[in-house]
Scaffold this active site. Structure first.
Site, PDB file in Angstrom:
ATOM      1  CE  LYS A  66     -40.452 -36.610  29.726  1.00  0.00           C
ATOM      2  NZ  LYS A  66     -41.216 -36.976  28.556  1.00  0.00           N
ATOM      3  N   GLY A  88     -40.205 -54.450  22.056  1.00  0.00           N
ATOM      4  CA  GLY A  88     -40.876 -53.874  23.231  1.00  0.00           C
ATOM      5  C   GLY A  88     -42.388 -53.960  23.127  1.00  0.00           C
ATOM      6  N   GLY A 138     -44.744 -53.151  25.467  1.00  0.00           N
ATOM      7  CA  GLY A 138     -45.320 -52.469  26.624  1.00  0.00           C
ATOM      8  C   GLY A 138     -46.632 -51.792  26.255  1.00  0.00           C
ATOM      9  CG  HIS A 139     -48.372 -48.975  28.989  1.00  0.00           C
ATOM     10  ND1 HIS A 139     -47.296 -48.989  29.834  1.00  0.00           N
ATOM     11  CD2 HIS A 139     -49.445 -49.277  29.746  1.00  0.00           C
ATOM     12  CE1 HIS A 139     -47.714 -49.277  31.052  1.00  0.00           C
ATOM     13  NE2 HIS A 139     -49.009 -49.461  31.023  1.00  0.00           N
ATOM     14  CB  VAL A 140     -46.483 -47.508  22.851  1.00  0.00           C
ATOM     15  CG1 VAL A 140     -46.630 -47.118  21.393  1.00  0.00           C
ATOM     16  CG2 VAL A 140     -46.655 -46.303  23.750  1.00  0.00           C
TER      17      VAL A 140
HETATM   18  P1  NAD Z   1     -43.494 -49.497  28.653  1.00  0.00           P
HETATM   19  O1  NAD Z   1     -42.539 -49.417  29.789  1.00  0.00           O
HETATM   20  O2  NAD Z   1     -44.913 -49.812  28.902  1.00  0.00           O
HETATM   21  O3  NAD Z   1     -42.956 -50.591  27.610  1.00  0.00           O
HETATM   22  C1  NAD Z   1     -41.612 -50.794  27.291  1.00  0.00           C
HETATM   23  C2  NAD Z   1     -41.469 -52.283  26.944  1.00  0.00           C
HETATM   24  O4  NAD Z   1     -40.143 -52.502  26.481  1.00  0.00           O
HETATM   25  C3  NAD Z   1     -41.707 -53.193  28.148  1.00  0.00           C
HETATM   26  O5  NAD Z   1     -42.575 -54.245  27.797  1.00  0.00           O
HETATM   27  C4  NAD Z   1     -40.312 -53.712  28.467  1.00  0.00           C
HETATM   28  O6  NAD Z   1     -40.320 -55.008  29.054  1.00  0.00           O
HETATM   29  C5  NAD Z   1     -39.684 -53.693  27.090  1.00  0.00           C
HETATM   30  N1  NAD Z   1     -38.218 -53.699  27.098  1.00  0.00           N
HETATM   31  C6  NAD Z   1     -37.398 -53.078  27.967  1.00  0.00           C
HETATM   32  N2  NAD Z   1     -36.116 -53.346  27.655  1.00  0.00           N
HETATM   33  C7  NAD Z   1     -36.142 -54.121  26.554  1.00  0.00           C
HETATM   34  C8  NAD Z   1     -35.134 -54.720  25.752  1.00  0.00           C
HETATM   35  N3  NAD Z   1     -33.841 -54.592  26.016  1.00  0.00           N
HETATM   36  N4  NAD Z   1     -35.522 -55.451  24.678  1.00  0.00           N
HETATM   37  C9  NAD Z   1     -36.839 -55.618  24.404  1.00  0.00           C
HETATM   38  N5  NAD Z   1     -37.824 -55.093  25.130  1.00  0.00           N
HETATM   39  C10 NAD Z   1     -37.480 -54.346  26.187  1.00  0.00           C
HETATM   40  O7  NAD Z   1     -43.323 -48.129  27.856  1.00  0.00           O
HETATM   41  P2  NAD Z   1     -44.312 -47.498  26.801  1.00  0.00           P
HETATM   42  O8  NAD Z   1     -45.167 -46.498  27.471  1.00  0.00           O
HETATM   43  O9  NAD Z   1     -44.920 -48.575  25.976  1.00  0.00           O
HETATM   44  O10 NAD Z   1     -43.290 -46.667  25.891  1.00  0.00           O
HETATM   45  C11 NAD Z   1     -42.427 -47.348  24.977  1.00  0.00           C
HETATM   46  C12 NAD Z   1     -41.452 -46.348  24.369  1.00  0.00           C
HETATM   47  O11 NAD Z   1     -42.194 -45.324  23.697  1.00  0.00           O
HETATM   48  C13 NAD Z   1     -40.580 -45.611  25.398  1.00  0.00           C
HETATM   49  O12 NAD Z   1     -39.334 -45.322  24.818  1.00  0.00           O
HETATM   50  C14 NAD Z   1     -41.339 -44.312  25.640  1.00  0.00           C
HETATM   51  O13 NAD Z   1     -40.466 -43.293  26.077  1.00  0.00           O
HETATM   52  C15 NAD Z   1     -41.864 -44.042  24.249  1.00  0.00           C
HETATM   53  N6  NAD Z   1     -43.066 -43.208  24.243  1.00  0.00           N
HETATM   54  C16 NAD Z   1     -44.174 -43.593  24.909  1.00  0.00           C
HETATM   55  C17 NAD Z   1     -45.314 -42.794  24.885  1.00  0.00           C
HETATM   56  C18 NAD Z   1     -46.583 -43.207  25.587  1.00  0.00           C
HETATM   57  O14 NAD Z   1     -47.647 -42.612  25.316  1.00  0.00           O
HETATM   58  N7  NAD Z   1     -46.541 -44.203  26.458  1.00  0.00           N
HETATM   59  C19 NAD Z   1     -45.315 -41.584  24.158  1.00  0.00           C
HETATM   60  C20 NAD Z   1     -44.165 -41.218  23.452  1.00  0.00           C
HETATM   61  C21 NAD Z   1     -43.037 -42.039  23.496  1.00  0.00           C
END
Ligand code: NAD
Length: 348
Positions: free
Chosen positions: A78, A174, A176-178
């Site tokens: 990382k 949450g 977000g992207h996922v």
């Molecule tokens: P992202 O930043 O796009 O989305 C995170 C979302 O969570 C955002 O919409 C944000 O506003 C929301 N959020 C933040 N704090 C919050 C709270 N207190 N209560 C409710 N919502 C809250 O991130 P992502 O890429 O969607 O990833 C989400 C999670 O999955 C992360 O923990 C990331 O490490 C994990 N992850 C992501 C991937 C990937 O391919 N993107 C792969 C493995 C793990």
């Protein structure tokens, strides 16, 4: 620092600073016994350098475990770029980071993570070929969502004896992207959704487009649902939240969901089935590793779908031995890494 590295089982830790671009970056390599270390690059603000180092070390170990359980020929690594306080040129900063990655001669392959985007990967790719998630490769989030969707179905199958999503209620944290991609899939499969996010635009969209019930970020822990699906922050299963959960299953994409190891046992004692985070969310890593190795889309999709069987098999093992699923995942990953290290020492 050596004590910190030793307790995490880290192989090496690299630092790079470039006064011309303001870059200060760290690459943590947990292990390379099973192949080059792979893992994302964070670009966020840290309170101090120690916090950045700690983050890199902790996350690198998680990547090793994820890669081991997914059966990928990679170790875990990382990187973190400490966000400069003043003005900086983002493109040049990323190109400089690319030179840092390149200096390790392929021992570490970088990818997107919190705070980095596809355009950053394109800039990094100007200086090194050890990078994924560039424009021609794409965002791993949809594959992560696919893997979590498969994992949710496996969890339902194990716990309820069916995986008919139109019969279940899911509390999703949450969007977000996922989280958004997953919420859409769950909605299309007929699941009832309660959602939260700190961004009201995202929750409003979920209400309109997915018919989701919106709750406040704090209320999500109290929602009575079949599944609590954390897709936002880490460390959300903690002594403060665990007794509030009113679900039978915790299955979501967030990394490092358990505030500490004891939370895995505590979930098990409460009769809540926990999908180990680094297994259920490994779709994104599978995507970047196979993309980097130039596999076809179909092969990637097939590999991501195997998360269903892997999780089901792990649940059966944990259940038969009366162990927490988080514990079974950890010992399996550690055994795989240990085995590879023995082989590598023998070969040497
Ligand atoms: P992202 O930043 O796009 O989305 C995170 C979302 O969570 C955002 O919409 C944000 O506003 C929301 N959020 C933040 N704090 C919050 C709270 N207190 N209560 C409710 N919502 C809250 O991130 P992502 O890429 O969607 O990833 C989400 C999670 O999955 C992360 O923990 C990331 O490490 C994990 N992850 C992501 C991937 C990937 O391919 N993107 C792969 C493995 C793990």
């Amino acid at each position: 620092m050596f004590r910190q590295m030793e307790s995490a089982g880290l192989q090496d830790l690299h630092f790079w600073q470039d006064p011309d671009t303001g870059l200060q970056a760290i690459i943590a390599i947990h292990d390379t016994f099973r192949g080059p270390a792979i893992g994302g690059c964070r670009f966020i603000t840290y309170p101090d350098t120690s916090a950045a180092i700690e983050d890199a070390i902790r996350l690198a170990r998680g990547m090793s475990y994820k890669s081991a359980l997914a059966g990928l020929p990679h170790g875990g690594g990382k990187s973190v770029i400490i966000k400069p306080a003043g003005r900086y040129n983002r493109g040049l900063l990323m190109q400089s980071f690319g030179r840092f990655v390149d200096s390790l001669d392929g021992r570490y392959i970088t990818a997107m993570d919190s705070g980095t985007q596809i355009s950053d990967m394109d800039n990094i790719a100007l200086s090194t070929r050890y990078v994924t998630c560039t424009q021609d490769m794409g965002d791993p989030s949809p594959s992560t969502a696919d893997g979590v969707f498969a994992g949710i179905k496996a969890s339902l199958q194990f716990r309820l004896g069916h995986n008919e999503l139109d019969k279940v209620h899911i509390a999703l944290q949450g969007l977000g992207h996922v989280g958004w991609a997953l919420a859409k899939q769950l909605h299309n499969a007929g699941a009832r959704l309660s959602v939260t996010d700190i961004d009201p635009v995202k929750t409003a969209r979920a209400k309109t487009e997915l018919g989701a019930t919106v709750v406040s970020p704090d209320e999500i822990y109290d929602v009575e649902a079949d599944i609590f699906c954390p897709c936002g922050l880490g460390a959300i299963i903690s002594p403060d939240t665990i007794n509030r959960l009113r679900c039978g299953i915790v299955a979501g994409s967030a990394n490092n969901q358990l505030a500490d190891e004891a939370m895995g046992d505590a979930l098990c004692e409460r009769g809540i089935l926990y999908a180990p985070d680094y297994l259920i969310n490994s779709g994104g890593l599978i995507f970047v590793a196979l993309q980097h190795a130039r596999h076809h889309e179909q092969a990637i999709r097939q590999k991501v779908a195997t998360i269903y069987d892997s999780l089901l098999e792990l649940y059966q093992h944990a259940d038969a031995d009366q162990l927490a699923t988080s514990y079974v995942a950890d010992i399996r990953a550690e055994a795989i890494i240990h085995q590879a290290s023995l082989k590598s020492h023998q070969a040497a």
